[in-house]
Design a protein around this motif. Structure first.
Motif, short mmCIF file in Angstrom:
data_model
loop_
_atom_site.label_atom_id
_atom_site.label_comp_id
_atom_site.label_asym_id
_atom_site.label_seq_id
_atom_site.Cartn_x
_atom_site.Cartn_y
_atom_site.Cartn_z
N ARG A 169 0.84 -1.20 0.00
CA ARG A 169 0.00 0.00 0.00
C ARG A 169 0.87 1.25 0.00
O ARG A 169 1.86 1.33 0.70
CB ARG A 169 -0.92 -0.01 1.20
N ALA A 170 0.49 2.18 -0.81
CA ALA A 170 1.29 3.40 -0.94
C ALA A 170 0.36 4.60 -1.03
O ALA A 170 -0.84 4.44 -1.26
CB ALA A 170 2.15 3.33 -2.19
N ARG A 171 0.93 5.75 -0.84
CA ARG A 171 0.15 6.97 -1.04
C ARG A 171 -0.29 7.02 -2.50
O ARG A 171 0.43 6.55 -3.39
CB ARG A 171 1.01 8.19 -0.75
N ALA A 172 -1.41 7.67 -2.74
CA ALA A 172 -1.91 7.75 -4.11
C ALA A 172 -1.10 8.75 -4.92
O ALA A 172 -1.06 8.70 -6.14
CB ALA A 172 -3.37 8.13 -4.11
N HIS A 173 -0.46 9.69 -4.23
CA HIS A 173 0.26 10.75 -4.95
C HIS A 173 1.66 10.91 -4.39
O HIS A 173 1.93 10.56 -3.26
CB HIS A 173 -0.50 12.08 -4.82
N SER A 174 2.49 11.48 -5.21
CA SER A 174 3.85 11.75 -4.78
C SER A 174 4.25 13.08 -5.38
O SER A 174 3.87 13.42 -6.49
CB SER A 174 4.75 10.64 -5.30
N ASN A 175 4.99 13.86 -4.61
CA ASN A 175 5.35 15.20 -5.09
C ASN A 175 6.52 15.13 -6.06
O ASN A 175 7.63 14.81 -5.67
CB ASN A 175 5.71 16.07 -3.88
N PRO A 176 6.27 15.47 -7.32
CA PRO A 176 7.37 15.40 -8.29
C PRO A 176 8.36 16.55 -8.14
O PRO A 176 9.41 16.55 -8.76
CB PRO A 176 6.65 15.48 -9.64
N LEU A 177 8.02 17.55 -7.32
CA LEU A 177 8.90 18.71 -7.20
C LEU A 177 10.01 18.51 -6.18
O LEU A 177 11.00 19.22 -6.18
CB LEU A 177 8.09 19.95 -6.80
N SER A 178 9.82 17.55 -5.28
CA SER A 178 10.80 17.43 -4.20
C SER A 178 12.09 16.81 -4.72
O SER A 178 12.11 16.09 -5.72
CB SER A 178 10.23 16.57 -3.09
N ASP A 179 13.18 17.14 -4.05
CA ASP A 179 14.48 16.60 -4.43
C ASP A 179 14.46 15.08 -4.32
O ASP A 179 13.93 14.53 -3.37
CB ASP A 179 15.57 17.15 -3.52
N SER A 180 15.06 14.44 -5.29
CA SER A 180 15.02 12.99 -5.28
C SER A 180 16.30 12.43 -4.67
O SER A 180 17.37 13.01 -4.82
CB SER A 180 14.88 12.48 -6.71
N HIS A 181 16.19 11.33 -4.02
CA HIS A 181 17.35 10.73 -3.38
C HIS A 181 17.52 9.28 -3.79
O HIS A 181 17.87 8.44 -2.99
CB HIS A 181 17.26 10.87 -1.86
N PHE A 182 17.22 8.98 -5.05
CA PHE A 182 17.47 7.65 -5.56
C PHE A 182 18.51 7.77 -6.66
O PHE A 182 18.71 8.84 -7.22
CB PHE A 182 16.17 7.03 -6.09
N PRO A 183 19.21 6.67 -6.95
CA PRO A 183 20.25 6.77 -7.97
C PRO A 183 19.66 7.04 -9.35
O PRO A 183 18.61 6.50 -9.70
CB PRO A 183 20.94 5.41 -7.92
N GLY A 224 8.81 0.52 -17.24
CA GLY A 224 7.85 1.35 -16.52
C GLY A 224 8.62 2.28 -15.61
O GLY A 224 9.62 1.88 -15.02
N MET A 225 8.17 3.52 -15.51
CA MET A 225 8.82 4.47 -14.62
C MET A 225 7.81 4.92 -13.59
O MET A 225 6.71 5.34 -13.94
CB MET A 225 9.35 5.66 -15.41
N GLU A 226 8.19 4.82 -12.32
CA GLU A 226 7.24 5.11 -11.25
C GLU A 226 7.98 5.80 -10.11
O GLU A 226 9.10 5.42 -9.77
CB GLU A 226 6.59 3.79 -10.79
N LEU A 227 7.33 6.82 -9.56
CA LEU A 227 7.99 7.62 -8.54
C LEU A 227 7.81 7.02 -7.14
O LEU A 227 8.67 7.18 -6.28
CB LEU A 227 7.41 9.05 -8.61
N ARG A 228 6.72 6.32 -6.93
CA ARG A 228 6.44 5.81 -5.58
C ARG A 228 7.20 4.50 -5.37
O ARG A 228 7.03 3.55 -6.12
CB ARG A 228 4.94 5.59 -5.41
N ASP A 229 8.06 4.47 -4.35
CA ASP A 229 8.97 3.32 -4.24
C ASP A 229 8.26 2.02 -3.91
O ASP A 229 8.64 0.97 -4.41
CB ASP A 229 10.12 3.61 -3.27
#
Lengths: 278, 432
Positions: free
Chosen positions: A25-39, A105-110
């Motif tokens: 289960r994950a949040r339905a949304h994720s903020n694309p503006l925040s700094d990312s910390h994945f490789p 597939g590209m997805e922001l929610r881990d």
């Protein structure tokens, strides 16, 4: 009593071996503006194809074809990108429809990305030789598309049921926008197709208006829409689409083709022939 | 825990200082220095300081200037910064011919070679264009807004350059990216066609410069970055030709410690004949000179010329044989000095000079600088600048911290991120 194995399998369906969504289960949304910390791969050459498609790239080495002419073999590259792939329904459907085409597939929610990863692993295990051409990566596609794909590398891009971001001040978070379309046009080959669908009428109009107003995109004809086998999948293959169908909702789609720039538009001729080195 | 957040953000405000900038007229008719909100210009042709005139009745810049530059022909000059204003000046009378209002703070500015368009980038990654064609009737010549032409998605754009032939506009951002976009004939409708991305830097890209010669009039692109390298690109294809580890070459990279300290490249400028490239690096007391072999696509270090105690914050070169440098900052936190600007000039930059004689370029004495002490008095604000090592160190440190805060992504621990989510504004509203 409980061994490690059975503990791990708890997240999976006992009969199919597939991961169960309720454990991811994950949040339905994720903020694309925040700094990312994945490789993030520094360039498309740094995308590790052997990690994503081990059957196609068994060598275990990074798919390094950076200017190296010694490897005369045409290297297989990713051609389809599902942006915001969610739980991966479309990828799974496309995998068998285009078995020789690499897609990602590209997805922001881990957590969602984790689920899709597990799902592909399970599908590969249950269907030997199949589903080797699909993979998923956790990334912010709005920022890092050029890090994954070269100019003109993709033949299809999918934007299915994206986050609507109703508020006007959040419109810049929408994954289809006039400026981002420049980048999508860059990674799409001429003739490549961009598929969008939503159940939010306002967003549907927005996406259509953005594509219609862009000089490098053109609506595909009614005839092409009818014959393209992928179009049918837009509303039926994804989890989000099935949800809309269950609730009897309406969908709004826009399918556009990447076209070559008209010369009057940019005023530059024969760009391809211009070379600084010669 | 919550308090520490507040502290952090307050600290950032305090350390938000702007480095001093320098721009030299292409044929060295004049030199401009920006320190904080102040723009100082000296006319070398007339041997006098310039007083800027703005007929629009608006004030000059009211906040730190972040970008200044001359147009390629030297007829126009543009200044922009944190006060969200872009001012365009004509350099024959130094009148402000146009003030453009930006929605966000401006981080970079460029003037098209034909002098018809000014582009500027804001801190949200959008590049805007303004037409300077005075014949267009629907534009009031006093106040205008730009039209957006392209965007880096929510990234700070650090540098903006037109290619030597004017065909492309190149933009660099803090997400390690350089984008090369076709600059269309009618840019007000947007620049949609991306020619290439130059990817390879592993930290923010801080500066761009073109290097071209008579053999290669279209030139190549140079970029400097927080990863302590200068890279050479074939910008039409986006391919990386060479990387020069300038930080390591200057002996500034300390890799023995666990955390590798990489001094960022802060400015690059190339001589007009393409023979020499000057590089300013954080913590380097002087400049590094590179030579650029365009036929081979190779960069090599010529030498490091040291300069006693100051670290230049900005560089400028003209067709005359001078390298101009400024060291300075809009304010030095924790000291009584309001601002600082120290202008120095190197001469004797011809490549033959550098190769044959061991003395290399000469750091001119204050009395020998073009324009002499009169120029220094104008551009520095005063002739006698306290050249205390401590003050200059403080200034360099302040500039470094400001750049770091602006461009480096802060890694937050998982707990801190969770805490942030909990204190989100939309949640707060709900609970009220």
């Amino acid at each position: 009593m409980m061994s490690y194995d059975s503990k791990a399998n708890l997240k999976h369906n006992k009969s199919t071996g597939l991961p169960r969504k309720r454990f991811y289960r994950a949040r339905a949304h994720s903020n694309p503006l925040s700094d990312s910390h994945f490789p993030v791969p520094i360039t498309p050459y740094n995308v590790d194809y052997s990690e994503h498609y081990p059957e196609f790239f068994p060598s275990g080495q990074i798919n390094n074809y950076n200017g190296d002419t010694t490897s005369s073999l045409e290297v297989k590259k990713i051609q389809f990108a599902d942006i915001g792939c969610g739980f991966g329904g479309l990828l799974v459907s496309l995998a068998t429809l285009f078995p020789e085409t690499l897609m990602i597939g590209m997805e922001l929610r881990d957590k969602v990305t984790e689920y899709v990863k597990e799902r592909i692993v399970a599908l590969r295990a249950a269907n030997p030789g199949k589903y080797q051409n699909i993979s998923v990566v956790r990334t912010n596609s709005m920022k890092y598309i050029p890090n994954f794909f070269e100019k003109g590398q993709l033949s299809k891009m999918f934007f299915l049921f994206p986050d609507p971001h109703f508020k006007e001040k959040n419109h810049r978070r929408r994954v289809i926008s006039p400026h981002l379309l420049d980048e999508y046009a860059y990674v799409l080959q001429v003739g490549g197709i961009i598929y969008t669908i939503t159940d939010v009428e306002e967003l549907g109009e927005w996406m259509k208006a953005c594509l219609e107003g862009h000089p490098l995109f053109e609506a595909i004809t009614e005839e092409e829409l009818q014959t393209d086998p992928v179009v049918k999948l837009l509303s039926s293959a994804t989890e989000e689409g099935q949800k809309v169908a269950r609730n009897g909702g309406q969908t709004f789609q826009a399918v556009y083709k990447r076209i070559a720039p008209s010369e009057t538009e940019n005023g530059v001729k024969n760009l391809g022939e211009r070379s600084v080195l010669n | 825990m919550e308090e520490s957040f507040v502290e952090e953000t307050e600290n950032n405000k305090e350390t938000e200082v702007a480095p001093a900038l320098i721009a030299v007229h292409p044929t060295e008719k004049s030199v401009a220095v920006a320190v904080g909100s102040e723009l100082r210009v000296f006319d070398l042709h007339g041997d006098c300081s310039v007083s800027l005139v703005d007929d629009s009745g608006r004030s000059f810049h009211t906040d730190s200037i972040k970008a200044i530059r001359f147009g390629a022909k030297g007829r126009l000059f543009a200044s922009a910064g944190d006060d969200k204003l872009v001012k365009i000046w004509t350099t024959d009378s130094w009148h402000c011919i146009r003030t453009v209002c930006s929605e966000k703070r401006v981080s970079a500015v460029a003037i098209s070679h034909d002098g018809l368009f000014v582009c500027f980038a804001d801190k949200f990654g959008v590049v805007w264009v303004v037409g300077l064609d005075d014949n267009s009737e629907n534009q009031s010549s006093i106040n205008t807004k730009g039209a957006p032409i392209l965007a880096h998605y929510c990234s700070i754009i650090t540098s903006l350059e037109f290619s030597p032939d004017g065909q492309f506009i190149v933009s660099a951002d803090r997400d390690f990216k350089i984008r090369v976009t076709l600059f269309p004939k009618k840019p007000l409708n947007g620049a949609h066609e991306i020619q290439s991305f130059c990817l390879g830097h592993t930290e923010f890209v801080s500066c761009l410069a073109f290097v071209c010669s008579s053999d290669y009039p279209n030139g190549f692109l140079l970029s400097g970055s927080g990863d302590s390298t200068v890279r050479l690109w074939d910008f039409t294809s986006g391919s990386l030709l060479d990387t020069c580890e300038v930080g390591a070459e200057a002996g500034l990279v300390e890799s023995d410690r666990e955390e590798v300290c990489q001094p960022a490249v802060t400015d690059i400028c190339a001589s007009s004949d393409g023979s020499l490239v000057a590089v300013a690096i954080q913590s380097l007391h002087g400049v590094m000179l590179l030579s650029c072999d365009l036929s081979m696509g190779r960069l090599s270090v010529v030498k490091v010329v040291s300069m006693d105690i100051s670290i230049p914050t900005s560089l400028g070169m003209s067709s005359a044989d001078h390298l101009w440098m400024v060291t300075g900052v809009s304010s030095i936190p924790g000291t009584k000095f309001p601002s600082l600007a120290r202008v120095r000039v190197f001469s004797g930059l011809q490549k033959d000079n550098l190769n044959t004689s061991k003395c290399g370029p000469i750091l001119l004495k204050d009395t020998d600088v073009p324009g002499g002490e009169k120029l220094l008095e104008k551009l520095q604000g005063s002739l006698s600048i306290v050249e205390e090592e401590k003050v200059l160190e403080e200034a360099a440190e302040a500039v470094k911290t400001a750049m770091h805060n602006l461009l480096i992504k802060r890694p937050y621990s998982v707990e801190k991120r969770e805490l942030r989510k909990r204190s989100r504004n939309d949640r707060k509203l709900k609970s009220c």
